[in-house]
Design a protein around this motif. Structure first.
Motif, PDB file in Angstrom:
ATOM      1  N   LYS A   1       0.838  -1.206   0.000  1.00  0.00           N
ATOM      2  CA  LYS A   1       0.000   0.000   0.000  1.00  0.00           C
ATOM      3  C   LYS A   1       0.869   1.250   0.000  1.00  0.00           C
ATOM      4  O   LYS A   1       0.500   2.274  -0.571  1.00  0.00           O
ATOM      5  CB  LYS A   1      -0.956  -0.022   1.186  1.00  0.00           C
ATOM      6  CG  LYS A   1      -2.000  -1.137   1.044  1.00  0.00           C
ATOM      7  CD  LYS A   1      -3.263  -0.851   1.808  1.00  0.00           C
ATOM      8  CE  LYS A   1      -4.221  -2.017   1.806  1.00  0.00           C
ATOM      9  NZ  LYS A   1      -5.017  -2.107   0.559  1.00  0.00           N
TER      10      LYS A   1
ATOM     11  N   ALA B   1      -6.402   9.739  -0.908  1.00  0.00           N
ATOM     12  CA  ALA B   1      -6.379  10.395   0.404  1.00  0.00           C
ATOM     13  C   ALA B   1      -4.952  10.784   0.788  1.00  0.00           C
ATOM     14  O   ALA B   1      -4.001  10.060   0.484  1.00  0.00           O
ATOM     15  CB  ALA B   1      -6.960   9.437   1.448  1.00  0.00           C
TER      16      ALA B   1
ATOM     17  N   VAL C   1      -7.592   6.148   9.615  1.00  0.00           N
ATOM     18  CA  VAL C   1      -7.479   5.023   8.677  1.00  0.00           C
ATOM     19  C   VAL C   1      -6.059   4.469   8.768  1.00  0.00           C
ATOM     20  O   VAL C   1      -5.096   5.163   8.434  1.00  0.00           O
ATOM     21  CB  VAL C   1      -7.783   5.467   7.231  1.00  0.00           C
ATOM     22  CG1 VAL C   1      -7.678   4.284   6.279  1.00  0.00           C
ATOM     23  CG2 VAL C   1      -9.166   6.113   7.150  1.00  0.00           C
TER      24      VAL C   1
ATOM     25  N   GLY D   1      -7.338  -9.031   3.183  1.00  0.00           N
ATOM     26  CA  GLY D   1      -8.496  -8.169   3.402  1.00  0.00           C
ATOM     27  C   GLY D   1      -8.730  -7.774   4.861  1.00  0.00           C
ATOM     28  O   GLY D   1      -9.744  -7.167   5.178  1.00  0.00           O
TER      29      GLY D   1
ATOM     30  N   VAL E   1      -6.801  -3.456   7.191  1.00  0.00           N
ATOM     31  CA  VAL E   1      -7.196  -2.051   7.313  1.00  0.00           C
ATOM     32  C   VAL E   1      -8.119  -1.882   8.513  1.00  0.00           C
ATOM     33  O   VAL E   1      -9.085  -2.619   8.663  1.00  0.00           O
ATOM     34  CB  VAL E   1      -7.909  -1.565   6.025  1.00  0.00           C
ATOM     35  CG1 VAL E   1      -8.466  -0.159   6.207  1.00  0.00           C
ATOM     36  CG2 VAL E   1      -6.938  -1.609   4.852  1.00  0.00           C
TER      37      VAL E   1
ATOM     38  N   ILE F   1     -10.369   1.072  10.577  1.00  0.00           N
ATOM     39  CA  ILE F   1     -10.882   2.437  10.651  1.00  0.00           C
ATOM     40  C   ILE F   1     -11.176   2.664  12.143  1.00  0.00           C
ATOM     41  O   ILE F   1     -12.180   2.174  12.661  1.00  0.00           O
ATOM     42  CB  ILE F   1     -12.182   2.601   9.820  1.00  0.00           C
ATOM     43  CG1 ILE F   1     -12.051   1.991   8.414  1.00  0.00           C
ATOM     44  CG2 ILE F   1     -12.628   4.059   9.785  1.00  0.00           C
ATOM     45  CD1 ILE F   1     -11.234   2.759   7.428  1.00  0.00           C
TER      46      ILE F   1
ATOM     47  N   GLU G   1      -3.816   7.293   6.686  1.00  0.00           N
ATOM     48  CA  GLU G   1      -4.330   8.256   5.716  1.00  0.00           C
ATOM     49  C   GLU G   1      -5.605   8.942   6.175  1.00  0.00           C
ATOM     50  O   GLU G   1      -6.270   8.510   7.114  1.00  0.00           O
ATOM     51  CB  GLU G   1      -4.500   7.606   4.342  1.00  0.00           C
ATOM     52  CG  GLU G   1      -5.491   6.466   4.281  1.00  0.00           C
ATOM     53  CD  GLU G   1      -5.536   5.806   2.901  1.00  0.00           C
ATOM     54  OE1 GLU G   1      -4.470   5.451   2.369  1.00  0.00           O
ATOM     55  OE2 GLU G   1      -6.650   5.656   2.373  1.00  0.00           O
TER      56      GLU G   1
ATOM     57  N   PHE H   1      -9.342  10.125   6.267  1.00  0.00           N
ATOM     58  CA  PHE H   1     -10.601   9.415   6.051  1.00  0.00           C
ATOM     59  C   PHE H   1     -11.405  10.176   4.999  1.00  0.00           C
ATOM     60  O   PHE H   1     -11.654  11.379   5.137  1.00  0.00           O
ATOM     61  CB  PHE H   1     -11.393   9.341   7.362  1.00  0.00           C
ATOM     62  CG  PHE H   1     -12.702   8.613   7.218  1.00  0.00           C
ATOM     63  CD1 PHE H   1     -12.752   7.231   7.280  1.00  0.00           C
ATOM     64  CD2 PHE H   1     -13.886   9.322   7.004  1.00  0.00           C
ATOM     65  CE1 PHE H   1     -13.961   6.555   7.133  1.00  0.00           C
ATOM     66  CE2 PHE H   1     -15.093   8.655   6.861  1.00  0.00           C
ATOM     67  CZ  PHE H   1     -15.133   7.265   6.927  1.00  0.00           C
ATOM     68  N   LEU H   2     -11.804   9.470   3.956  1.00  0.00           N
ATOM     69  CA  LEU H   2     -12.624  10.091   2.911  1.00  0.00           C
ATOM     70  C   LEU H   2     -14.068   9.651   3.119  1.00  0.00           C
ATOM     71  O   LEU H   2     -14.337   8.465   3.318  1.00  0.00           O
ATOM     72  CB  LEU H   2     -12.152   9.662   1.522  1.00  0.00           C
ATOM     73  CG  LEU H   2     -10.727  10.061   1.139  1.00  0.00           C
ATOM     74  CD1 LEU H   2     -10.377   9.491  -0.234  1.00  0.00           C
ATOM     75  CD2 LEU H   2     -10.565  11.582   1.137  1.00  0.00           C
TER      76      LEU H   2
ATOM     77  N   GLU I   1     -18.437   4.132  -2.247  1.00  0.00           N
ATOM     78  CA  GLU I   1     -17.406   3.372  -2.959  1.00  0.00           C
ATOM     79  C   GLU I   1     -17.973   2.640  -4.172  1.00  0.00           C
ATOM     80  O   GLU I   1     -19.134   2.241  -4.187  1.00  0.00           O
ATOM     81  CB  GLU I   1     -16.779   2.348  -2.007  1.00  0.00           C
ATOM     82  CG  GLU I   1     -15.914   2.981  -0.933  1.00  0.00           C
ATOM     83  CD  GLU I   1     -15.351   1.957   0.036  1.00  0.00           C
ATOM     84  OE1 GLU I   1     -14.511   1.139  -0.389  1.00  0.00           O
ATOM     85  OE2 GLU I   1     -15.763   1.970   1.211  1.00  0.00           O
TER      86      GLU I   1
ATOM     87  N   ILE J   1      -9.076   4.502  -3.501  1.00  0.00           N
ATOM     88  CA  ILE J   1      -8.879   3.910  -2.170  1.00  0.00           C
ATOM     89  C   ILE J   1      -7.736   2.906  -2.249  1.00  0.00           C
ATOM     90  O   ILE J   1      -6.872   2.854  -1.391  1.00  0.00           O
ATOM     91  CB  ILE J   1     -10.172   3.206  -1.693  1.00  0.00           C
ATOM     92  CG1 ILE J   1     -11.275   4.217  -1.399  1.00  0.00           C
ATOM     93  CG2 ILE J   1      -9.899   2.320  -0.493  1.00  0.00           C
ATOM     94  CD1 ILE J   1     -11.224   4.845  -0.025  1.00  0.00           C
ATOM     95  N   GLU J   2      -7.757   2.086  -3.290  1.00  0.00           N
ATOM     96  CA  GLU J   2      -6.678   1.112  -3.469  1.00  0.00           C
ATOM     97  C   GLU J   2      -6.693   0.587  -4.895  1.00  0.00           C
ATOM     98  O   GLU J   2      -7.677   0.718  -5.622  1.00  0.00           O
ATOM     99  CB  GLU J   2      -6.846  -0.074  -2.502  1.00  0.00           C
ATOM    100  CG  GLU J   2      -8.075  -0.901  -2.816  1.00  0.00           C
ATOM    101  CD  GLU J   2      -8.063  -2.290  -2.200  1.00  0.00           C
ATOM    102  OE1 GLU J   2      -7.017  -2.741  -1.721  1.00  0.00           O
ATOM    103  OE2 GLU J   2      -9.133  -2.924  -2.230  1.00  0.00           O
TER     104      GLU J   2
HETATM  105  N1  LIG Z   1      -9.018   6.783   3.154  1.00  0.00           N
HETATM  106  C1  LIG Z   1     -10.129   6.097   3.425  1.00  0.00           C
HETATM  107  N2  LIG Z   1     -11.250   6.742   3.789  1.00  0.00           N
HETATM  108  C2  LIG Z   1     -12.368   6.073   4.102  1.00  0.00           C
HETATM  109  N3  LIG Z   1     -12.490   4.733   4.080  1.00  0.00           N
HETATM  110  C3  LIG Z   1     -11.396   4.025   3.718  1.00  0.00           C
HETATM  111  C4  LIG Z   1     -10.165   4.666   3.370  1.00  0.00           C
HETATM  112  N4  LIG Z   1      -9.281   3.699   3.055  1.00  0.00           N
HETATM  113  C5  LIG Z   1      -9.924   2.512   3.194  1.00  0.00           C
HETATM  114  N5  LIG Z   1     -11.189   2.703   3.602  1.00  0.00           N
HETATM  115  C6  LIG Z   1     -12.193   1.644   3.858  1.00  0.00           C
HETATM  116  O1  LIG Z   1     -11.523   0.434   4.195  1.00  0.00           O
HETATM  117  C7  LIG Z   1     -11.799  -0.569   3.207  1.00  0.00           C
HETATM  118  C8  LIG Z   1     -10.550  -1.414   3.012  1.00  0.00           C
HETATM  119  O2  LIG Z   1      -9.482  -0.608   2.562  1.00  0.00           O
HETATM  120  P1  LIG Z   1      -8.635  -1.012   1.287  1.00  0.00           P
HETATM  121  O3  LIG Z   1      -7.574   0.022   1.095  1.00  0.00           O
HETATM  122  O4  LIG Z   1      -9.550  -1.270   0.154  1.00  0.00           O
HETATM  123  O5  LIG Z   1      -7.876  -2.313   1.784  1.00  0.00           O
HETATM  124  P2  LIG Z   1      -8.095  -3.887   1.568  1.00  0.00           P
HETATM  125  O6  LIG Z   1      -9.150  -4.085   0.522  1.00  0.00           O
HETATM  126  O7  LIG Z   1      -6.749  -4.331   1.129  1.00  0.00           O
HETATM  127  O8  LIG Z   1      -8.476  -4.383   2.904  1.00  0.00           O
HETATM  128  C9  LIG Z   1     -12.242   0.206   1.978  1.00  0.00           C
HETATM  129  O9  LIG Z   1     -13.066  -0.562   1.154  1.00  0.00           O
HETATM  130  C10 LIG Z   1     -12.973   1.370   2.608  1.00  0.00           C
HETATM  131  O10 LIG Z   1     -14.285   1.015   2.999  1.00  0.00           O
END
Ligand SMILES: Nc1ncnc2c1ncn2[C@@H]1O[C@H](COP(=O)(O)OP(=O)(O)O)[C@@H](O)[C@H]1O
Ligand SMILES: [Mg+2]
Length: 422
Positions: free
Chosen positions: A105, A120, A145, A154, A157, A159, A188, A190-191, A195, A285-286
């Motif tokens: 990441k 973000a 985040v 998965g 992450v 929050i 990072e 939070f947005l 999605e 986001i990713e």
């Molecule tokens: N900057 C962000 N702001 C708000 N929500 C986020 C942010 N980054 C990730 N998330 C939430 O966390 C979930 C998982 O993050 P992600 O980067 O997709 O990682 P992974 O899929 O590898 O677990 C996202 O689908 C989203 O719902």
């Protein structure tokens, strides 16, 4: 052409189903596959991390193309290994360097920053920088985040909703909760937004856009409870209109492909853009270096053009956006999971005879295995039920009906997939 598809889940069952409809297909091999893919091709029941065995199979079976479903073999460099040994083989999936878009990441964030791709605000931290990480997280405010840098199935992450949770999570991760994957962290901003997911198939220059989708990650109805691998998906996504998709191409897809080129990273395969719409604008986001599960199921049943032809075009540098044909129908996918998932759950539950399906209905196998001729559950997500309907409600109704007809002890599914989009 003989094709080898790598993977064993609902995504691969859906890809196998779609490939099996191509007049260009010779034999289809699925490594390792599942009892669902066994009805569409020949499963190869060997561990996928045996790269040499994959290479031997390619010789033995005259395989012309390898398509990789999951991220782990890509991050492990399977495609680099095969490219060295089989110069003419068509490979759909990036090498290790391209797979870094997903496997790190921190790398992905640096890449986006370098190439001006909206995402973000962030900073990354190493194992000795817990204090700095905590104070940076504080400066961004709540929720925080916190992301493990590496692949964490998965689960990497968090929050965090409070200052205490932020601190505890940062320390736990840097102290090795996910082993190597969380030796470094990304923290990072939070947005706040909605999605959605966009998929392309690219050779690094040209690309074709596949139907977009939206997935549902939480276990509970109304998007509550812990995160899962995914509980369902819909396609199309009503708010992904032409204006938003133009921004996605101009600000995200095309700068990403230009960035890969500038950085000298070859890329041939799928890119999954995990996006969020914030006040009308898309942010990343990713990235994932492969298709998503359970998005693929909804995407494949809407795709009318030939997936194998698109993959061949990708290999031959002839990708043509005009050749993509997509059904105007709506797709809904509902995942049937084992009781207790995403926490502890029991496996080996007997699955009753499956219902007959109509052409627009699909039962894709995820965590299913066969024991003495009997189908039994073998994973958290057991089936993905995917239906096409004239509108979203019709597709959802039909998928719900089919989900009701499948029986195994402890079965659970969400009835509200797509609920927020009506
Ligand atoms: N900057 C962000 N702001 C708000 N929500 C986020 C942010 N980054 C990730 N998330 C939430 O966390 C979930 C998982 O993050 P992600 O980067 O997709 O990682 P992974 O899929 O590898 O677990 C996202 O689908 C989203 O719902
Ligand atoms: Mg994600």
């Amino acid at each position: 052409m003989n094709v080898l598809l790598i993977g064993s889940g609902g995504r691969e069952h859906a890809l196998a189903w779609k490939l099996s409809r191509s007049p260009l297909l010779g034999q289809l091999f699925i490594w390792p596959g599942n009892p669902g893919t066994a009805s569409l091709g020949e499963n190869i029941p060997l561990p996928v991390d045996d790269h040499r065995a994959v290479s031997d199979l390619i010789h033995q079976k005259g395989i012309g193309m390898v398509i990789c479903g999951p991220e782990a073999p890509l991050a492990d460099g399977l495609m680099d290994f095969l490219a060295d040994r089989h110069p003419d083989l068509a490979l759909i999936g990036p090498g290790r360097s391209g797979a870094r878009l997903e496997s790190s990441k921190e790398f992905a964030k640096e890449f986006m920053l370098r190439h001006g791709i909206p995402t973000a605000r962030y900073r990354s931290f190493g194992s000795r920088e817990a204090e700095e990480a905590i104070s940076f997280a504080r400066s961004l405010g709540l929720p925080a985040v916190i992301k493990a840098d590496g692949l964490a199935a998965g689960k990497g992450v968090v929050i965090a909703q409070t200052r205490e949770e932020t601190e505890t999570e940062i320390r736990a991760m840097l102290e090795g909760r996910f082993g190597q994957a969380s030796e470094r962290l990304v923290i990072e901003e939070f947005l706040s937004g909605i999605e959605f997911s966009v998929f392309v198939l690219t050779n690094g220059d040209q690309y074709i856009l596949l139907p977009e989708a939206k997935d549902y990650k939480r276990i509970g109805e109304g998007d509550t409870g812990p995160n899962t691998g995914g509980m369902g998906s819909v396609s199309p996504v009503p708010f992904a209109d032409a204006a938003l998709m133009d921004k996605v191409r101009d600000r995200i897809i095309e700068p990403t492909l230009r960035g890969l080129k500038q950085d000298g990273i070859p890329y041939r395969g799928f890119i999954f853009f995990g996006l969020i719409r914030v006040q009308g604008d898309p942010f990343v986001i990713e990235y994932n270096c492969r298709m998503g599960d359970p998005e693929t199921e909804s995407v494949m049943i809407r795709l009318e053009s030939d997936l194998l032809q698109h993959c061949l075009d990708c290999h031959q540098n002839e990708l043509n956006p005009g050749s993509v044909r997509v059904s105007s129908s709506h797709a809904a996918t509902i995942c049937l999971v084992s009781g207790g998932y995403p926490g502890d759950f029991e496996k080996g539950k007997k699955i009753e005879a499956l219902p007959q399906t109509q052409p627009e209905e699909h039962i894709f196998f995820s965590g299913v295995s066969s024991k003495d001729g009997q189908l039994v559950t073998s994973g958290g997500r057991v089936f993905a039920v995917s239906c096409l309907g004239q509108d979203q409600l019709a597709a959802l109704d039909q998928a719900n009906r089919l989900a009701d007809l499948i029986q195994f002890e402890g079965k659970y599914f969400r009835r509200d997939i797509g609920f927020d989009l009506k």
